[in-house]
Every structure is written in C-alpha cells, then in structure tokens.
Write a protein that holds these residues in place. Structure first.
Motif, PDB file in Angstrom:
ATOM      1  N   LEU A  28       0.825  -1.216   0.000  1.00  0.00           N
ATOM      2  CA  LEU A  28       0.000   0.000   0.000  1.00  0.00           C
ATOM      3  C   LEU A  28       0.857   1.264   0.000  1.00  0.00           C
ATOM      4  O   LEU A  28       0.522   2.250  -0.647  1.00  0.00           O
ATOM      5  CB  LEU A  28      -0.951   0.005   1.203  1.00  0.00           C
ATOM      6  CG  LEU A  28      -2.014  -1.083   1.201  1.00  0.00           C
ATOM      7  CD1 LEU A  28      -2.806  -1.061   2.508  1.00  0.00           C
ATOM      8  CD2 LEU A  28      -2.936  -0.950   0.014  1.00  0.00           C
ATOM      9  N   GLY A  29       1.977   1.226   0.706  1.00  0.00           N
ATOM     10  CA  GLY A  29       2.898   2.364   0.700  1.00  0.00           C
ATOM     11  C   GLY A  29       3.502   2.578  -0.675  1.00  0.00           C
ATOM     12  O   GLY A  29       3.610   3.703  -1.159  1.00  0.00           O
ATOM     13  N   LEU A  32       0.840   4.044  -2.999  1.00  0.00           N
ATOM     14  CA  LEU A  32       0.604   5.468  -2.727  1.00  0.00           C
ATOM     15  C   LEU A  32       1.735   6.329  -3.285  1.00  0.00           C
ATOM     16  O   LEU A  32       1.495   7.346  -3.928  1.00  0.00           O
ATOM     17  CB  LEU A  32       0.464   5.664  -1.217  1.00  0.00           C
ATOM     18  CG  LEU A  32      -0.138   6.940  -0.698  1.00  0.00           C
ATOM     19  CD1 LEU A  32      -1.488   7.244  -1.324  1.00  0.00           C
ATOM     20  CD2 LEU A  32      -0.284   6.873   0.817  1.00  0.00           C
ATOM     21  N   PRO A 128      -5.123   3.428  -0.853  1.00  0.00           N
ATOM     22  CA  PRO A 128      -4.565   3.777   0.456  1.00  0.00           C
ATOM     23  C   PRO A 128      -4.945   5.198   0.884  1.00  0.00           C
ATOM     24  O   PRO A 128      -5.005   6.104   0.064  1.00  0.00           O
ATOM     25  CB  PRO A 128      -3.050   3.669   0.248  1.00  0.00           C
ATOM     26  CG  PRO A 128      -2.863   2.915  -1.009  1.00  0.00           C
ATOM     27  CD  PRO A 128      -4.104   3.089  -1.832  1.00  0.00           C
ATOM     28  N   PHE A 131      -0.010   7.401   4.914  1.00  0.00           N
ATOM     29  CA  PHE A 131       1.165   6.684   5.384  1.00  0.00           C
ATOM     30  C   PHE A 131       1.160   6.561   6.904  1.00  0.00           C
ATOM     31  O   PHE A 131       0.615   7.404   7.597  1.00  0.00           O
ATOM     32  CB  PHE A 131       2.443   7.446   5.008  1.00  0.00           C
ATOM     33  CG  PHE A 131       2.759   7.458   3.547  1.00  0.00           C
ATOM     34  CD1 PHE A 131       3.196   6.320   2.884  1.00  0.00           C
ATOM     35  CD2 PHE A 131       2.663   8.644   2.826  1.00  0.00           C
ATOM     36  CE1 PHE A 131       3.513   6.348   1.536  1.00  0.00           C
ATOM     37  CE2 PHE A 131       2.980   8.681   1.477  1.00  0.00           C
ATOM     38  CZ  PHE A 131       3.402   7.530   0.830  1.00  0.00           C
ATOM     39  N   ARG A 143       4.692   2.675   5.645  1.00  0.00           N
ATOM     40  CA  ARG A 143       3.602   1.812   5.214  1.00  0.00           C
ATOM     41  C   ARG A 143       2.377   2.636   4.841  1.00  0.00           C
ATOM     42  O   ARG A 143       2.135   3.683   5.421  1.00  0.00           O
ATOM     43  CB  ARG A 143       3.259   0.821   6.327  1.00  0.00           C
ATOM     44  CG  ARG A 143       4.446  -0.068   6.685  1.00  0.00           C
ATOM     45  CD  ARG A 143       4.199  -0.935   7.894  1.00  0.00           C
ATOM     46  NE  ARG A 143       3.195  -1.944   7.643  1.00  0.00           N
ATOM     47  CZ  ARG A 143       3.439  -3.219   7.348  1.00  0.00           C
ATOM     48  NH1 ARG A 143       4.680  -3.642   7.254  1.00  0.00           N
ATOM     49  NH2 ARG A 143       2.462  -4.074   7.154  1.00  0.00           N
ATOM     50  N   GLY A 144       1.621   2.142   3.883  1.00  0.00           N
ATOM     51  CA  GLY A 144       0.338   2.732   3.551  1.00  0.00           C
ATOM     52  C   GLY A 144      -0.746   1.989   4.304  1.00  0.00           C
ATOM     53  O   GLY A 144      -0.545   0.866   4.759  1.00  0.00           O
ATOM     54  N   TYR A 145      -1.903   2.648   4.467  1.00  0.00           N
ATOM     55  CA  TYR A 145      -3.010   1.997   5.168  1.00  0.00           C
ATOM     56  C   TYR A 145      -4.329   2.294   4.481  1.00  0.00           C
ATOM     57  O   TYR A 145      -4.456   3.256   3.731  1.00  0.00           O
ATOM     58  CB  TYR A 145      -3.077   2.446   6.636  1.00  0.00           C
ATOM     59  CG  TYR A 145      -3.565   3.868   6.820  1.00  0.00           C
ATOM     60  CD1 TYR A 145      -4.914   4.127   7.061  1.00  0.00           C
ATOM     61  CD2 TYR A 145      -2.695   4.942   6.748  1.00  0.00           C
ATOM     62  CE1 TYR A 145      -5.374   5.430   7.213  1.00  0.00           C
ATOM     63  CE2 TYR A 145      -3.138   6.237   6.902  1.00  0.00           C
ATOM     64  CZ  TYR A 145      -4.475   6.475   7.132  1.00  0.00           C
ATOM     65  OH  TYR A 145      -4.935   7.763   7.282  1.00  0.00           O
ATOM     66  N   ARG A 146      -5.295   1.442   4.762  1.00  0.00           N
ATOM     67  CA  ARG A 146      -6.679   1.658   4.330  1.00  0.00           C
ATOM     68  C   ARG A 146      -7.542   1.727   5.576  1.00  0.00           C
ATOM     69  O   ARG A 146      -7.337   0.966   6.518  1.00  0.00           O
ATOM     70  CB  ARG A 146      -7.183   0.491   3.484  1.00  0.00           C
ATOM     71  CG  ARG A 146      -6.585   0.391   2.126  1.00  0.00           C
ATOM     72  CD  ARG A 146      -7.281  -0.707   1.327  1.00  0.00           C
ATOM     73  NE  ARG A 146      -6.531  -0.995   0.132  1.00  0.00           N
ATOM     74  CZ  ARG A 146      -6.138  -2.211  -0.216  1.00  0.00           C
ATOM     75  NH1 ARG A 146      -6.434  -3.250   0.516  1.00  0.00           N
ATOM     76  NH2 ARG A 146      -5.465  -2.389  -1.329  1.00  0.00           N
TER      77      ARG A 146
END
Length: 167
Positions: A28-29, A32, A128, A131, A143-146
């Motif tokens: 995900l990071g 993005l 995402p 971060f 890291r990316g997040y949802r």
C-alpha cells in the motif's frame, strides 16, 4: 514537536533515498508513492509537526478519522501534506520498537505505529488513505493503510499533525 525539512526530491530520488536507508515499504505504501496523487514538491520547506494520541485529542473511547481531523483543526492543528510521510521516515530513525510480541490485530493500527494525518485523496475504499511509520524488530517501515469512514481509531493510536503557521 519537531521540525522536518520536506521537498526538493523527485519521486524516484525519494524512493532511492528510502532504499539507501534500508527503509521497507508495504504494497500500500508503494502504491501510494507511485500514484499520480502523490505530488512531491520541487522546493524544500520546513514543517513544524506534533504527535498526539487520539485520547489526547479528547476521545477516550476512540474516534473516526473525520472526527479526529475535525478536532485537530479546532485545536489549530492542520493536516500534513502527503509527502511528509517519506521525509519524516527518513529523519525519524530512532522511533521506538513497535513489535510487542503480540499478534497484529485485524483492522487496528499496529502497536507503536504513527499515522500521518493527511488529506484523504479519494473515497475509493481500495486506495490507500495515507502513510504510517513503524519499527518492527529493528527495521524501519513506511507503510500505507486503508481505513473506511466508519473505522474507529483507538485512544492510544498516534497521529502526526502540522502546527498551524502563526506568521
């Protein structure tokens, strides 16, 4: 509170710098950082940032992202530019260890993680939202997040906000 220098690198230079510093990224990071919505500034600028827990913002039982962001704005804080994530990761090398030996809980921010409070770029739930920084077993991560609009953050989840420019 700390000051962070942001900007001045292209997307590829930023990715290279993360790699040179052995900073790992989740899918995900990477998504993005690679997306056109991520627009790195060509010029350098400084940001004053502050880290606060959701509970410190007045939510002892947690809150949704929109409530957290609204409260921060009431407190004269601002959302951060999305590009702060990689730049902060590059300078925040002494982040405390986040691995607690406990299994990661589904749909919860990991222990010791710090989420960058930035504008949500799209309502697409698969894209995402931003971060977060984490250190796992001595390894630094960007890291990316949802999280959808109903997600409730725990009172001990930490966010980074921008201090309002008083000039």
């Amino acid at each position: 509170m700390r000051t962070v220098e942001v900007g001045g690198l292209t997307r590829s230079q930023l990715i290279q710098k993360l790699q040179q510093n052995t900073i790992l990224m989740n899918e995900l990071g990477k998504e993005l950082l690679a997306d056109d919505k991520f627009r790195p500034s060509e010029t350098k600028y400084s940001l004053e940032i502050v880290e606060l827990a959701v509970g410190e913002l007045g939510f002892p039982d947690g809150a949704t992202t929109s409530r957290i962001f609204e409260k921060a704005i009431e407190l004269d804080l601002e959302l951060c530019p999305l590009e702060l994530g990689p730049y902060l990761r590059l300078v925040y090398l002494d982040q405390p260890e986040g691995y607690s030996g406990k299994p990661v809980q589904q749909n919860r921010a990991p222990v010791g993680s710090i989420t960058i409070a930035s504008e949500i770029l799209t309502d697409d739930e698969d894209f995402p939202k931003g971060f977060y920084l984490r250190k796992i077993n001595g390894v630094l991560w960007l890291r990316g997040y949802r999280a959808d609009h109903l997600h409730v953050w725990n009172p001990d989840d930490h966010f980074i906000f921008r201090q309002t420019d008083k000039t």
